[in-house]
Design an enzyme around this catalytic site. Structure first.
Site, short mmCIF file in Angstrom:
data_model
loop_
_atom_site.label_atom_id
_atom_site.label_comp_id
_atom_site.label_asym_id
_atom_site.label_seq_id
_atom_site.Cartn_x
_atom_site.Cartn_y
_atom_site.Cartn_z
N HIS A 148 0.76 -1.24 0.00
CA HIS A 148 0.00 0.00 0.00
C HIS A 148 0.80 1.30 0.00
O HIS A 148 0.19 2.36 -0.13
CB HIS A 148 -0.96 0.01 1.19
N LYS A 180 -3.62 -10.10 -7.68
CA LYS A 180 -4.53 -9.53 -6.69
C LYS A 180 -5.59 -8.74 -7.45
O LYS A 180 -5.28 -7.99 -8.37
CB LYS A 180 -3.76 -8.63 -5.73
N GLN A 181 -6.85 -8.91 -7.08
CA GLN A 181 -7.95 -8.32 -7.83
C GLN A 181 -8.02 -6.80 -7.71
O GLN A 181 -8.20 -6.11 -8.69
CB GLN A 181 -9.29 -8.94 -7.40
N ILE A 182 -7.88 -6.30 -6.49
CA ILE A 182 -8.00 -4.85 -6.23
C ILE A 182 -6.94 -4.47 -5.21
O ILE A 182 -6.72 -5.20 -4.24
CB ILE A 182 -9.40 -4.49 -5.69
N ASN A 183 -6.30 -3.34 -5.41
CA ASN A 183 -5.31 -2.87 -4.45
C ASN A 183 -5.24 -1.34 -4.52
O ASN A 183 -5.39 -0.76 -5.58
CB ASN A 183 -3.93 -3.45 -4.75
N THR A 184 -5.02 -0.73 -3.37
CA THR A 184 -4.88 0.73 -3.30
C THR A 184 -3.47 1.07 -2.83
O THR A 184 -3.00 0.53 -1.84
CB THR A 184 -5.91 1.33 -2.32
N LYS A 201 -13.84 -2.04 10.24
CA LYS A 201 -14.95 -2.79 9.63
C LYS A 201 -15.18 -4.12 10.32
O LYS A 201 -16.30 -4.61 10.36
CB LYS A 201 -14.67 -3.02 8.14
N HIS A 233 -3.00 -2.80 8.13
CA HIS A 233 -4.14 -3.12 7.25
C HIS A 233 -4.79 -1.83 6.78
O HIS A 233 -5.06 -0.93 7.58
CB HIS A 233 -5.15 -3.98 8.02
#
Length: 153
Positions: A41, A64-68, A89, A148
């Site tokens: 990240h 990896k499908q989505i990452n920021t 969350k 995280h």
């Protein structure tokens, strides 16, 4: 022996879904959670998603499908850990929201299989929420370190 496929179909589907979820949540052996967070990240200067994601995917051996990526230093993101606690969350109370919005890039998998993963990118300027923990021996010497990326707001 005859297998009653309809009876076991839900279990088979669950097992089929488990592997990608396990890969999504697992960190590579030999890395602390903070170091894995930094790899996934932290990106101080923008890179194209196809290039940047190679650094993440090489550890996990899958796309990896989505990452920021947050375009901030680890030190600046770790400073967020000293702000007041909020609920994550997952219900834990070890999350912290950034004091200001930051530049970031969302990378979304558009095709290709590892190692030829392809990504689209979406540049943003938003607040982030991170979960923080006490550092391990090999982590930078901050009171708390990010482990995280919980949410973008």
């Amino acid at each position: 022996m005859v297998v009653d496929l309809p009876r076991y179909l839900p279990l088979l589907l669950l097992l089929e879904l488990w592997e990608p979820m396990y890969l999504l949540c697992s960190q590579p052996k030999g890395l602390s959670r903070a170091h894995w967070f930094e790899i996934q990240h932290i990106q101080t200067s923008r890179q194209p998603c196809n290039t940047a994601m190679r650094g993440v995917n090489n550890y996990t051996q899958h796309c990896k499908q989505i990452n920021t990526f947050l375009h901030e230093s680890f030190q600046n993101v770790a400073a967020t850990c000293s702000l007041h606690n909020i609920t994550c969350k997952n219900g834990r109370k070890n999350c912290h929201e950034s004091a200001e919005p930051v530049k970031m890039t969302d990378c979304s998998h558009t095709g290709g299989a590892y190692p030829n993963c392809r990504y689209s990118s979406d540049k943003q300027y938003k607040f982030f929420i991170v979960a923080c923990e006490h550092p391990k021996k090999e982590d930078p010497p901050y009171q708390l370190v990010p482990v995280h990326l919980d949410k973008i707001v």
